[in-house]
Write a protein that holds these residues in place. Structure first.
Motif, short mmCIF file in Angstrom:
data_model
loop_
_atom_site.label_atom_id
_atom_site.label_comp_id
_atom_site.label_asym_id
_atom_site.label_seq_id
_atom_site.Cartn_x
_atom_site.Cartn_y
_atom_site.Cartn_z
N PHE A 71 0.87 -1.27 -0.17
CA PHE A 71 -0.05 0.05 0.07
C PHE A 71 1.00 1.36 0.03
N ASN A 72 0.18 2.23 -0.44
CA ASN A 72 0.81 3.49 -0.73
C ASN A 72 -0.57 4.49 -0.37
N LYS A 73 -0.52 5.01 1.01
CA LYS A 73 -1.65 5.94 1.58
C LYS A 73 -2.85 5.15 1.41
N ASN A 74 -3.85 5.41 0.43
CA ASN A 74 -5.07 4.67 0.49
C ASN A 74 -5.40 3.91 -0.86
N SER A 75 -4.30 3.75 -1.45
CA SER A 75 -4.31 2.90 -2.51
C SER A 75 -3.16 1.91 -2.58
N GLY A 76 -3.37 0.65 -3.25
CA GLY A 76 -2.28 -0.47 -3.21
C GLY A 76 -2.71 -1.46 -4.16
N THR A 77 -2.09 -2.52 -4.19
CA THR A 77 -2.14 -3.78 -4.90
C THR A 77 -2.18 -5.05 -3.96
N LEU A 78 -2.84 -5.88 -4.65
CA LEU A 78 -3.10 -7.08 -3.77
C LEU A 78 -2.82 -8.09 -4.75
N GLU A 79 -2.03 -9.27 -4.40
CA GLU A 79 -1.69 -10.52 -5.20
C GLU A 79 -2.47 -11.56 -4.42
N ILE A 80 -3.22 -12.48 -5.00
CA ILE A 80 -3.73 -13.71 -4.70
C ILE A 80 -3.04 -14.77 -5.12
N GLY A 143 -12.03 -15.25 1.46
CA GLY A 143 -10.94 -14.74 2.12
C GLY A 143 -10.86 -13.11 1.57
N LEU A 144 -11.10 -12.93 0.32
CA LEU A 144 -11.28 -11.49 -0.18
C LEU A 144 -12.40 -10.80 0.37
N LYS A 145 -13.51 -11.32 0.81
CA LYS A 145 -14.67 -10.75 1.31
C LYS A 145 -14.45 -10.30 2.64
N LYS A 146 -13.70 -11.38 3.53
CA LYS A 146 -13.28 -10.93 4.81
C LYS A 146 -12.34 -9.82 4.80
N LEU A 147 -11.26 -9.70 3.76
CA LEU A 147 -10.33 -8.53 3.71
C LEU A 147 -10.92 -7.31 3.50
N THR A 148 -12.05 -7.32 2.54
CA THR A 148 -12.76 -6.27 2.20
C THR A 148 -13.32 -5.47 3.25
N ARG A 149 -13.97 -6.30 4.15
CA ARG A 149 -14.75 -5.73 5.25
C ARG A 149 -13.65 -5.37 6.33
#
Length: 164
Positions: A71-80, A143-149
């Motif tokens: 992450f960088n401030k409020n944006s970032g990348t996610l690799e699954i 897992g992505l749903k839990k991470l989103t919440r």
């Protein structure tokens, strides 16, 4: 064609990551080993101020997918991606037909072994796209749903969609 599925996402958080970092740290059981274990937290793994490397804490299936975020401030990348242990396990399972074909080739000759090539290809495709692909898709979605919440993610975009 990639042997093992991965997914790359760009995401935007509702708040800066430094604020979400505290929430994620509270919901994560800190560990270097990404294996399932009984815990009252949502995730297991490493959480830093720049990102994280997590698995879901669900016993049995939570360790299949690894979530790596930067992450960088409020944006970032996610690799699954698939956990290394499961990549090895699935690699062994996918190699069984090749071993069988080699034994058939050695025992019965090339002319008899060539008849089993369509079955070999069909087995490989079913294992890769139905068994591994479907498991990856379903478990990563959970897992992505839990991470989103937990992180209060506003937008999720596949990197492939953004490049179009």
């Amino acid at each position: 064609m990639k042997l093992f599925p991965t997914r790359h996402l760009n995401l935007e958080l509702e708040h800066e990551y430094s604020r979400s970092y505290e929430l994620l740290k509270q919901e994560t059981d800190p560990t270097e080993n990404l294996v399932s274990s009984s815990t009252n937290k949502k995730f297991r793994g490493i959480v830093t101020e720049q990102g994280f490397k997590l698995i879901s804490s669900e016993i049995g299936r939570g360790a299949i997918c690894v979530f790596i975020g930067n992450f960088n401030k409020n944006s970032g990348t996610l690799e699954i991606r698939l956990n290394k242990v499961f990549r090895i396990l699935f690699g062994i399972i996918l190699s069984y037909p090749l071993i069988g074909f080699g034994l058939l080739l050695y025992g019965q000759g090339f002319n008899n072994a060539i008849k089993f090539i369509p079955a070999l290809i069909l087995y490989f495709l079913i294992m890769r796209y139905v068994f591994i692909g479907l498991a990856f898709r379903l478990i990563s979605r959970t897992g992505l749903k839990k991470l989103t919440r937990t992180l209060n993610i506003i937008t999720l975009k596949d990197k492939a969609q953004q490049n179009v």
